[in-house]
Design a protein around this motif. Structure first.
Motif, PDB file in Angstrom:
ATOM      1  N   GLU A  31       0.855  -1.185   0.000  1.00  0.00           N
ATOM      2  CA  GLU A  31       0.000   0.000   0.000  1.00  0.00           C
ATOM      3  C   GLU A  31       0.888   1.231   0.000  1.00  0.00           C
ATOM      4  N   VAL A  32       0.478   2.236  -0.772  1.00  0.00           N
ATOM      5  CA  VAL A  32       1.222   3.487  -0.868  1.00  0.00           C
ATOM      6  C   VAL A  32       0.393   4.600  -0.258  1.00  0.00           C
ATOM      7  N   LEU A  33       1.009   5.377   0.628  1.00  0.00           N
ATOM      8  CA  LEU A  33       0.353   6.510   1.266  1.00  0.00           C
ATOM      9  C   LEU A  33       0.913   7.797   0.664  1.00  0.00           C
ATOM     10  N   PHE A 128      -4.577   8.280  -1.598  1.00  0.00           N
ATOM     11  CA  PHE A 128      -4.304   9.702  -1.743  1.00  0.00           C
ATOM     12  C   PHE A 128      -4.886  10.454  -0.544  1.00  0.00           C
ATOM     13  N   GLY A 129      -4.352  11.629  -0.281  1.00  0.00           N
ATOM     14  CA  GLY A 129      -4.812  12.416   0.864  1.00  0.00           C
ATOM     15  C   GLY A 129      -4.421  11.806   2.189  1.00  0.00           C
ATOM     16  N   ALA A 130      -3.364  11.000   2.195  1.00  0.00           N
ATOM     17  CA  ALA A 130      -2.912  10.316   3.415  1.00  0.00           C
ATOM     18  C   ALA A 130      -1.598  10.948   3.876  1.00  0.00           C
ATOM     19  N   SER A 131      -1.712  12.080   4.549  1.00  0.00           N
ATOM     20  CA  SER A 131      -0.542  12.789   5.062  1.00  0.00           C
ATOM     21  C   SER A 131      -0.130  12.191   6.399  1.00  0.00           C
ATOM     22  N   VAL A 132       1.051  11.620   6.469  1.00  0.00           N
ATOM     23  CA  VAL A 132       1.500  10.905   7.660  1.00  0.00           C
ATOM     24  C   VAL A 132       1.860  11.892   8.767  1.00  0.00           C
ATOM     25  N   THR A 133       1.349  11.623   9.970  1.00  0.00           N
ATOM     26  CA  THR A 133       1.632  12.489  11.120  1.00  0.00           C
ATOM     27  C   THR A 133       2.379  11.764  12.238  1.00  0.00           C
ATOM     28  N   ASP A 134       2.210  10.444  12.338  1.00  0.00           N
ATOM     29  CA  ASP A 134       2.873   9.693  13.410  1.00  0.00           C
ATOM     30  C   ASP A 134       3.239   8.296  12.916  1.00  0.00           C
ATOM     31  N   VAL A 135       4.302   7.766  13.479  1.00  0.00           N
ATOM     32  CA  VAL A 135       4.727   6.398  13.200  1.00  0.00           C
ATOM     33  C   VAL A 135       5.035   5.724  14.534  1.00  0.00           C
ATOM     34  N   PHE A 136       4.421   4.572  14.758  1.00  0.00           N
ATOM     35  CA  PHE A 136       4.670   3.794  15.968  1.00  0.00           C
ATOM     36  C   PHE A 136       5.086   2.387  15.541  1.00  0.00           C
ATOM     37  N   THR A 143       2.829   0.962  12.786  1.00  0.00           N
ATOM     38  CA  THR A 143       1.521   1.593  12.592  1.00  0.00           C
ATOM     39  C   THR A 143       1.725   3.053  12.221  1.00  0.00           C
ATOM     40  N   VAL A 144       1.011   3.470  11.193  1.00  0.00           N
ATOM     41  CA  VAL A 144       1.115   4.833  10.682  1.00  0.00           C
ATOM     42  C   VAL A 144      -0.220   5.531  10.898  1.00  0.00           C
ATOM     43  N   ARG A 145      -0.159   6.757  11.394  1.00  0.00           N
ATOM     44  CA  ARG A 145      -1.382   7.556  11.544  1.00  0.00           C
ATOM     45  C   ARG A 145      -1.332   8.688  10.539  1.00  0.00           C
ATOM     46  N   ALA A 146      -2.456   8.909   9.853  1.00  0.00           N
ATOM     47  CA  ALA A 146      -2.571  10.002   8.888  1.00  0.00           C
ATOM     48  C   ALA A 146      -3.295  11.181   9.526  1.00  0.00           C
ATOM     49  N   ALA A 147      -3.182  12.334   8.892  1.00  0.00           N
ATOM     50  CA  ALA A 147      -3.822  13.544   9.412  1.00  0.00           C
ATOM     51  C   ALA A 147      -5.328  13.386   9.508  1.00  0.00           C
ATOM     52  N   SER A 148      -5.907  12.537   8.680  1.00  0.00           N
ATOM     53  CA  SER A 148      -7.353  12.293   8.692  1.00  0.00           C
ATOM     54  C   SER A 148      -7.799  11.491   9.904  1.00  0.00           C
ATOM     55  N   ALA A 150      -7.008   8.251  10.084  1.00  0.00           N
ATOM     56  CA  ALA A 150      -6.905   6.855   9.655  1.00  0.00           C
ATOM     57  C   ALA A 150      -5.563   6.264  10.092  1.00  0.00           C
ATOM     58  N   THR A 151      -5.563   4.969  10.391  1.00  0.00           N
ATOM     59  CA  THR A 151      -4.329   4.281  10.748  1.00  0.00           C
ATOM     60  C   THR A 151      -4.110   3.096   9.815  1.00  0.00           C
ATOM     61  N   PHE A 152      -2.857   2.771   9.595  1.00  0.00           N
ATOM     62  CA  PHE A 152      -2.465   1.666   8.726  1.00  0.00           C
ATOM     63  C   PHE A 152      -1.350   0.892   9.429  1.00  0.00           C
ATOM     64  N   THR A 153      -1.406  -0.420   9.350  1.00  0.00           N
ATOM     65  CA  THR A 153      -0.394  -1.247  10.009  1.00  0.00           C
ATOM     66  C   THR A 153       0.276  -2.161   8.991  1.00  0.00           C
ATOM     67  N   PHE A 154       1.601  -2.200   9.041  1.00  0.00           N
ATOM     68  CA  PHE A 154       2.405  -2.989   8.112  1.00  0.00           C
ATOM     69  C   PHE A 154       3.512  -3.713   8.881  1.00  0.00           C
ATOM     70  N   GLU A 155       4.119  -4.667   8.193  1.00  0.00           N
ATOM     71  CA  GLU A 155       5.293  -5.320   8.772  1.00  0.00           C
ATOM     72  C   GLU A 155       6.570  -4.534   8.478  1.00  0.00           C
ATOM     73  N   LEU A 156       6.535  -3.700   7.445  1.00  0.00           N
ATOM     74  CA  LEU A 156       7.666  -2.841   7.107  1.00  0.00           C
ATOM     75  C   LEU A 156       7.122  -1.548   6.512  1.00  0.00           C
ATOM     76  N   LEU A 157       7.723  -0.427   6.885  1.00  0.00           N
ATOM     77  CA  LEU A 157       7.347   0.865   6.321  1.00  0.00           C
ATOM     78  C   LEU A 157       8.559   1.461   5.619  1.00  0.00           C
ATOM     79  N   VAL A 158       8.334   1.988   4.399  1.00  0.00           N
ATOM     80  CA  VAL A 158       9.403   2.602   3.616  1.00  0.00           C
ATOM     81  C   VAL A 158       9.090   4.084   3.436  1.00  0.00           C
ATOM     82  N   GLY A 159      10.028   4.929   3.837  1.00  0.00           N
ATOM     83  CA  GLY A 159       9.887   6.365   3.615  1.00  0.00           C
ATOM     84  C   GLY A 159      10.485   6.734   2.268  1.00  0.00           C
TER      85      GLY A 159
END
Length: 374
Positions: A31-33, A128-136, A143-148, A150-159
């Motif tokens: 998934e791409v944010l 789209f419209g998924a501006s990342v504000t926090d990463v845990f 787990t990534v939190r967006a400004a909206s 919404a949260t998304f959980t992955f096994e790996l996150l790539v910046g």
């Protein structure tokens, strides 16, 4: 059994989407944010050298890129005189191999559209419209939190979110791009018929006056100067005035710049994240990990090469630990450092007025470095 199955990528630029395609083709859930509300139609053009084209060919995209862009195999050098006298036409190194052109110019929006469509076809989900504000993160997930909200959980996150990376800041990496002392005006304009390759003029009112054809009817022109605070609203007038000081195609370019012509001004920056490019299960790639001035047109190529190498490490690994992400950086570090340092050095020579600098030697060294497949 692969190291991870679910991967999140922040940033829907060329680097992030290239990585997404490689991984989705290999069976990963990707998934791409993207913070923008939709696909971007902004930007002028981009120069892709052969080593970048080699990556896109591996993904089955070369024919589409060739149709939408403008390929060429020479570099012209012109004098800063009233006629823009051609001093030399040099064969460009085909860094992607002899079966690919040395260079392709293409509108940025076309490149992004081609790569994005291929990613969606591969099964990549783009938010789209998924501006990342926090990463845990913990030992097993991110787990990534967006400004909206919404949260998304992955096994790996790539910046893969560019040189002003939010992800880089959120994971505590302190390295930041620094200004190099140069800035550039860019304009996307109609292509004069005589423009069939990149021609560079060193000297005159700007350090560099250059252009790159991007299609049958389009090109982008750029003028590189000492960095200064510029009013973007005054861009068309300033760029047209600078362009009129040069001869040859530049006279037609100047005439095509109108008050409503989109003009972009950016100050060049450079950086390399020192030490690991990851923190736990979050890793940086492309401009988030390193960036360079466009003086040798290798920034995009380095970013998509990162994607190919990171994908290769993830696809081959049967378990996840820190060594996987360390190997990725180790495979990239020397090549990246060569390109970034050379890009900065070329600009610094101009800023310092070094007329005897070994520019051909520097360019030759970089070209032969990147001609080796990643």
């Amino acid at each position: 059994m692969t190291a991870v199955r679910t991967i999140g990528i922040v940033g829907a630029g060329a680097a992030g989407l290239t990585l997404a395609i490689y991984l989705a083709d290999a069976g990963f859930n990707v998934e791409v944010l993207e913070k923008a509300d939709g696909p971007s139609t902004l930007g002028s053009g981009i120069t892709l050298q052969g080593n970048a084209l080699r990556i896109f060919r591996d993904l089955g995209l070369w024919q589409q890129l060739e149709q939408k862009g403008f390929a060429f195999n020479e570099l012209g050098l012109r004098a800063p005189d009233p006629e823009a006298t051609v001093l030399a036409v040099l064969p460009d190194v085909r860094t992607g191999g002899e079966d690919l052109p040395a260079t392709l110019g293409i509108p940025r929006a076309e490149l992004t559209d081609i790569v994005r469509r291929r990613a969606v076809e591969a099964g990549v989900k783009i938010h789209f419209g998924a501006s990342v504000t926090d990463v845990f993160q913990d030992t097993d997930s991110v787990t990534v939190r967006a400004a909206s909200g919404a949260t998304f959980t992955f096994e790996l996150l790539v910046g893969a979110d560019g040189h002003n990376s939010t992800v880089r800041s959120l994971i505590g990496v302190v390295d930041r791009p620094l200004r190099t002392g140069m800035g550039a005006w860019r304009a996307f304009v109609p292509r004069p018929s005589e423009v069939t390759r990149t021609d560079l003029i060193y000297g005159g009112p700007a350090y560099i006056a250059g252009y790159c054809p991007t299609g049958e009817d389009t090109m982008y022109a750029y003028l590189v100067e000492r960095a200064q605070e510029r009013d973007a609203h005054d861009g068309p007038r300033i760029m047209a005035e600078l362009a009129r000081a040069y001869g040859g195609p530049w006279q037609e370019i100047a005439e095509s710049i109108r008050e409503d012509t989109p003009i972009n001004y950016t100050q060049f920056t450079a950086h390399i994240v020192e030490g690991p490019w990851h923190r736990g299960r979050v890793v940086l790639t492309g401009d988030a990990a390193h960036n360079c001035p466009p003086t040798i047109a290798q920034g995009a190529a380095m970013a998509v090469e990162d994607s190919a190498v990171l994908a290769d490490e993830l696809i081959r690994a049967d378990s996840f630990d820190e060594s996987l992400l360390l190997r990725y950086r180790q495979r990239r570090e020397a090549r990246i450092r060569t390109v970034v340092e050379a890009s900065v050095q070329l600009g610094q020579w101009m800023l310092d007025g070094h007329k005897d600098a070994d520019v051909p030697g520097l360019m030759h060294r970089v070209a032969h470095t990147v001609a080796v497949p990643v």
